[in-house]
Motif scaffolding. Structure first.
Motif, PDB file in Angstrom:
ATOM      1  N   GLY A  29       6.832  -3.453  18.951  1.00 49.30           N
ATOM      2  CA  GLY A  29       6.539  -4.035  17.647  1.00 49.30           C
ATOM      3  C   GLY A  29       6.503  -5.546  17.596  1.00 49.30           C
ATOM      4  N   SER A  30       6.440  -6.222  18.740  1.00 51.28           N
ATOM      5  CA  SER A  30       6.465  -7.698  18.734  1.00 51.28           C
ATOM      6  C   SER A  30       5.300  -8.294  17.951  1.00 51.28           C
ATOM      7  N   GLN A  31       4.201  -7.562  17.856  1.00 50.73           N
ATOM      8  CA  GLN A  31       3.050  -8.064  17.097  1.00 50.73           C
ATOM      9  C   GLN A  31       3.346  -8.141  15.599  1.00 50.73           C
ATOM     10  N   LEU A  32       4.411  -7.510  15.160  1.00 51.69           N
ATOM     11  CA  LEU A  32       4.795  -7.520  13.750  1.00 51.69           C
ATOM     12  C   LEU A  32       5.766  -8.645  13.401  1.00 51.69           C
ATOM     13  N   VAL A  47      12.986 -15.108  12.206  1.00 50.82           N
ATOM     14  CA  VAL A  47      11.951 -14.180  12.645  1.00 50.82           C
ATOM     15  C   VAL A  47      12.027 -12.937  11.764  1.00 50.82           C
ATOM     16  N   VAL A  48      10.892 -12.618  11.139  1.00 52.18           N
ATOM     17  CA  VAL A  48      10.822 -11.554  10.149  1.00 52.18           C
ATOM     18  C   VAL A  48       9.810 -10.507  10.600  1.00 52.18           C
ATOM     19  N   ALA A  49      10.110  -9.232  10.372  1.00 51.96           N
ATOM     20  CA  ALA A  49       9.164  -8.144  10.626  1.00 51.96           C
ATOM     21  C   ALA A  49       8.194  -8.089   9.450  1.00 51.96           C
ATOM     22  N   THR A  50       6.919  -8.317   9.703  1.00 47.77           N
ATOM     23  CA  THR A  50       5.929  -8.381   8.629  1.00 47.77           C
ATOM     24  C   THR A  50       5.680  -7.035   7.961  1.00 47.77           C
ATOM     25  N   CYS A  51       6.044  -5.940   8.621  1.00 47.67           N
ATOM     26  CA  CYS A  51       5.820  -4.612   8.041  1.00 47.67           C
ATOM     27  C   CYS A  51       6.721  -4.347   6.843  1.00 47.67           C
ATOM     28  N   CYS A  52       7.930  -4.937   6.846  1.00 42.79           N
ATOM     29  CA  CYS A  52       8.895  -4.644   5.784  1.00 42.79           C
ATOM     30  C   CYS A  52       9.646  -5.888   5.285  1.00 42.79           C
TER      31      CYS A  52
END
Length: 125
Positions: A29-32, A47-52
């Motif tokens: 999931g590094s692309q997120l 660093v934030v997960a763009t999905c959630c």
């Protein structure tokens, strides 16, 4: 961020698990992941997960050799809490539990561990 699960505890603190940079990597999931800076010239990246919109990691552009992972993001058994640091910044109304040592800044033992990890990294190359 909107929709993200919280990382701040009821006492106003944020629990982190610190790892040496050479021992931490994203395997899925590094692309997120997207880095955010509060100030343009800051060395700190959230660093934030763009999905959630979940905050995942706090890392640095400067020479710091560790990465701080938000403990709330560990599924299953997260490493146990060992120490609270920088408690001088806690909200005045907050009462800290006495389950682990608390320090207003960085205690000598904590700094010693960081230095030892950096020295170990130098011998790994």
């Amino acid at each position: 961020m909107p929709g993200a699960s919280p990382v701040q505890g009821p006492d106003g603190g944020t629990e982190f698990v610190l790892y040496r940079k050479d021992r931490a990597r994203c395997t899925k999931g590094s692309q997120l992941l997207k880095r955010h800076k509060l100030r343009e010239k800051s060395a700190t990246n959230r660093v934030v997960a763009t999905c959630c919109n979940a905050a995942m990691v706090l890392d640095f552009d400067d020479s710091k050799h560790w990465v701080s992972m938000y403990r709330a993001r560990f599924q299953g058994d997260a490493p146990p809490l060992e120490v609270r640091v920088c408690t001088k910044f806690k909200p005045e109304s907050s009462v800290l539990p006495d389950d682990v040592p608390s320090h207003s800044m960085y205690p000598f033992k904590f700094v010693t561990k960081l230095i030892a990890a950096r020295i170990a990294m130098l011998f790994q190359r």
